[in-house]
Design an enzyme around this catalytic site. Structure first.
Site, PDB file in Angstrom:
ATOM      1  N   ARG A 152       0.952  -1.185   0.047  1.00 43.35           N
ATOM      2  CA  ARG A 152       0.025   0.065   0.047  1.00 43.35           C
ATOM      3  C   ARG A 152       0.896   1.301   0.085  1.00 43.35           C
ATOM      4  NH1 ARG A 152      -3.722  -3.557   3.381  1.00 43.35           N
ATOM      5  NH2 ARG A 152      -1.744  -3.394   4.711  1.00 43.35           N
ATOM      6  N   ILE A 153       1.780   1.382   0.824  1.00 45.19           N
ATOM      7  CA  ILE A 153       2.621   2.513   1.148  1.00 45.19           C
ATOM      8  C   ILE A 153       3.510   2.675  -0.032  1.00 45.19           C
ATOM      9  CG2 ILE A 153       4.125   3.841   2.750  1.00 45.19           C
ATOM     10  CD1 ILE A 153       2.658   2.599   4.889  1.00 45.19           C
ATOM     11  N   ASP A 172       9.966  -6.731  -4.760  1.00 45.64           N
ATOM     12  CA  ASP A 172       9.045  -7.388  -3.808  1.00 45.64           C
ATOM     13  C   ASP A 172       8.475  -8.586  -4.320  1.00 45.64           C
ATOM     14  OD1 ASP A 172       6.533  -8.036  -2.299  1.00 45.64           O
ATOM     15  OD2 ASP A 172       5.857  -6.031  -2.011  1.00 45.64           O
ATOM     16  N   ALA A 233       9.177   2.596   7.793  1.00 42.80           N
ATOM     17  CA  ALA A 233       8.293   1.395   8.029  1.00 42.80           C
ATOM     18  C   ALA A 233       8.073   0.765   9.369  1.00 42.80           C
ATOM     19  CB  ALA A 233       8.757   0.317   6.992  1.00 42.80           C
ATOM     20  N   ASP A 258      11.961   7.389  10.573  1.00 40.71           N
ATOM     21  CA  ASP A 258      10.962   7.677  11.386  1.00 40.71           C
ATOM     22  C   ASP A 258      10.767   6.643  12.449  1.00 40.71           C
ATOM     23  OD1 ASP A 258       8.337   9.038  12.300  1.00 40.71           O
ATOM     24  OD2 ASP A 258       7.128   7.281  11.036  1.00 40.71           O
ATOM     25  N   GLU A 263      12.089   1.830  20.619  1.00 37.60           N
ATOM     26  CA  GLU A 263      11.006   2.874  20.751  1.00 37.60           C
ATOM     27  C   GLU A 263      10.537   2.976  22.061  1.00 37.60           C
ATOM     28  OE1 GLU A 263       8.627   3.274  17.202  1.00 37.60           O
ATOM     29  OE2 GLU A 263      10.127   3.096  15.979  1.00 37.60           O
ATOM     30  N   HIS A 281       8.502   8.462  15.210  1.00 42.65           N
ATOM     31  CA  HIS A 281       7.436   7.329  14.839  1.00 42.65           C
ATOM     32  C   HIS A 281       6.060   8.348  14.753  1.00 42.65           C
ATOM     33  CE1 HIS A 281       6.265   3.068  14.556  1.00 42.65           C
ATOM     34  NE2 HIS A 281       5.172   3.716  13.596  1.00 42.65           N
ATOM     35  N   GLY A 283       4.709   8.883  11.512  1.00 37.41           N
ATOM     36  CA  GLY A 283       4.063   8.358  10.298  1.00 37.41           C
ATOM     37  C   GLY A 283       2.583   8.386  10.219  1.00 37.41           C
ATOM     38  N   ALA A 284       2.017   8.038  11.296  1.00 33.69           N
ATOM     39  CA  ALA A 284       0.534   8.041  11.258  1.00 33.69           C
ATOM     40  C   ALA A 284      -0.137   9.071  11.860  1.00 33.69           C
ATOM     41  CB  ALA A 284      -0.068   6.675  11.857  1.00 33.69           C
TER      42      ALA A 284
END
Ligand code: NAD
Length: 530
Positions: A152-153, A172, A233, A258, A263, A281, A283-284
């Site tokens: 997706r990303i 991939d 990711a 990121d 973490e 982190h 990203g979202a």
């Protein structure tokens, strides 16, 4: 007031999602409801919305006798017994796409920031300096971007960076060649090939045994000098020790991270280097991503309860929003075409061949094939059939299903879907495509060529191809007060049989049909509902 369907929300979701659910359903907001209480009342609900804490297992589903859909706000589905849900025809949907755009855009931000030293220059000027020569960057234009993981990303980053004029290649091994073609990305068969050719590399794989440390010392050795890397990711896909070494040696010009091996992380030696751009982190972390989760889960539930396509159903082939936008009209068309056969014939089907020709063959067509099967069984099974159980129910009835793809055009059509329904003695052929306005068209029925946008109510009449029949039928339709929206006549050989395909405003009664059958040279007339 009509009897509205009921949904229970057992864990917190965004208010926007709740509002959307309330528009369509009776909503019971029961955040953190005790398990016993939930088990005692689950039989009242058609759907349940959860995050990761509520266990949607066999016990809950067996008590939830009305359950048709489970919505998971978020990504994982560990708390849901997917197999059990599938066996029961319950749709399980999550919201994996909700933060895709945010994470993809951040990855692109990290690419741009390091190419032009944006963060460093920002700190520099704010500390009262103006030394422009320190910040000579590089352009992305005409450079090669290597994407590891074209999911997706990864695919979203690919299409956007192509707009920057980058040459995009990807590795991939788990996706079809079709997907590379669809995103116009050059496929690399090995990680080594990708690494050797890239000026920029960005990773977009999940963190698995295989991907943990997949970029290590050996891989960095194969890279072009001055390579720039991004990891938004999961921490550790790029080994941090090897990365530190590569940066210090100058082999790696810069990196944007990121995500981190540990973490939260505060004292990482990477943070001391100027050419390392880091974010915690995030990203979202966008307004849109947070709202999206709530709204998306609500949309999935509403679609599922309305018997519509559920793009994020985990017990169905997954579809990205963009793929769905392309495929939706085909999915809808095939579901309608599926409904035709059993309204005309009663012979048991042995085999269904769905042949995709032309451009459509390059798309992921699993969902449209399922939609055809769902439509096919609906006149017989009504609401017992849904997207989840359609294939299984067809198999149980001994119907073989095969989809084939032919990249070449069919008879001048850029897209063409031909369906052959085989019974013991005969083959019934249907075909469809989209008009230039992307409206579904029925272009072949029972072997006759027509061109109709199939409507909810249709009338099919087979007649002998002789002058005057159309006029007589027209009169009979008028007498029976049947309003015709469009009418098409298909015939193969002059003077033999012809097929009339009519879109009509209302359902025809059996009395109407009897009258039509009395018209001279009419062989049969049937009303269908799509
Ligand atoms: P996805 O499942 O859609 O795509 C992952 C792709 O990686 C798949 O196409 C898969 O075939 C491929 N892949 C798996 N193993 C591979 C391997 N060994 N080599 C090459 N390719 C491989 O996932 P997505 O939604 O695109 O997410 C990608 C990553 O981004 C995930 O790790 C996800 O957790 C992460 N993510 C991070 C943030 C953030 O806040 N930074 C936000 C969302 C997602």
């Amino acid at each position: 007031m009509e009897n509205r369907k009921k949904v229970i929300i057992t864990e917190r979701i965004d208010q926007e999602g709740i509002k959307l659910l309330q528009k369509h359903l009776d909503v019971d907001i029961s955040f953190n409801i005790p398990r016993e209480e939930l088990l005692a009342k689950i039989h009242e609900y058609d759907a349940i919305v959860v995050r990761s804490a509520t266990k949607v297992n066999e016990e809950l589903m067996s008590l939830g006798i009305k359950l048709k859909a489970v919505g998971r706000a978020g990504n994982g589905t560990d708390n849901i017994d997917i197999n059990e849900a599938t066996r029961r025809g319950i749709i399980v949907a999550n919201t994996p796409d909700s933060n895709t755009m945010s994470a993809g855009e951040l990855s692109i931000g990290l690419l741009l920031a390091q190419a032009r030293n944006i963060s460093q220059a920002n700190v520099h000027i704010k500390s009262g300096q103006w030394e422009r020569n320190k910040f000579k960057g590089v352009e992305l234009y005409n450079k090669t971007l290597g994407i590891i993981g074209l999911g997706r990303i990864g695919s979203l980053v690919a299409t956007r960076m192509k707009a920057f004029g980058m040459n995009v290649i990807a590795y991939d091994p788990y996706i079809s060649d079709e997907r590379f073609k669809r995103f116009k990305v050059e496929k690399k068969n090995t990680l080594k090939e990708l690494i050797q050719e890239s000026d920029f590399i960005t990773v977009h794989t999940p963190k698995t045994k295989e991907t943990t440390g997949m970029i290590g010392e050996k891989e960095i050795e194969f890279m072009k000098p001055g390579v720039r890397l991004v990891n938004a990711a999961r921490g550790g896909i790029i080994n941090e020790k090897a990365l530190l070494k590569g940066l210090k040696s100058g082999k790696v010009a810069s990196v944007g991270l990121d995500v981190h091996e540990e973490e939260p992380c505060f004292n990482n030696p990477l943070f001391e280097l100027d050419n390392v751009i880091v974010t915690p982190h995030i990203g979202a972390s966008t307004i849109e991503a947070q709202v999206n989760v709530g709204v998306t889960v609500a949309e999935q539930i509403i679609n599922a309860l309305n018997g519509e396509i559920v793009p994020n159903a985990v017990n169905l082939p997954a579809m990205h929003r963009d793929e769905l936008a392309i495929m939706k009209p085909y999915i809808e068309l095939l579901e309608r075409l599926g409904k035709i056969y059993y309204q005309l014939h009663k012979d048991p089907i042995e085999f269904v061949n769905i042949n995709y020709w032309g451009n459509i063959a390059a798309q992921d067509t699993k969902m449209s094939t399922i939609a055809f099967i769902k439509g096919l069984l609906e006149p017989v099974l009504e609401d017992k059939v849904n997207y989840i159980n359609a294939t299984l129910l067809a198999e149980q009835r001994g119907i073989g299903i095969e989809q084939r793809k032919m990249n070449e055009n069919y008879n001048g059509y850029l897209d063409y879907i031909e369906i052959k329904i085989k019974t013991k003695d005969e083959t019934f052929v249907l075909a469809g495509n989209l008009s230039s306005k992307r409206e579904g068209r029925l272009v072949k029925i029972g072997g006759y060529e027509v061109d109709v946008n199939p409507s909810k109510y249709m009338l099919l009449i087979q007649n002998i191809d002789v002058p005057g029949v159309i006029g007589h039928i027209g009169m009979a339709l008028g007498e029976e007060n049947i309003n015709v929206a469009t009418m098409q006549v298909g015939r193969n050989v002059r003077g033999e049989k012809a097929m009339m395909v009519l879109n009509i405003d209302d359902e025809v009664s059996s009395k109407n049909l009897e009258k039509l059958m009395q018209v001279k040279n009419v062989l049969w007339a049937k009303g269908i509902k799509l």
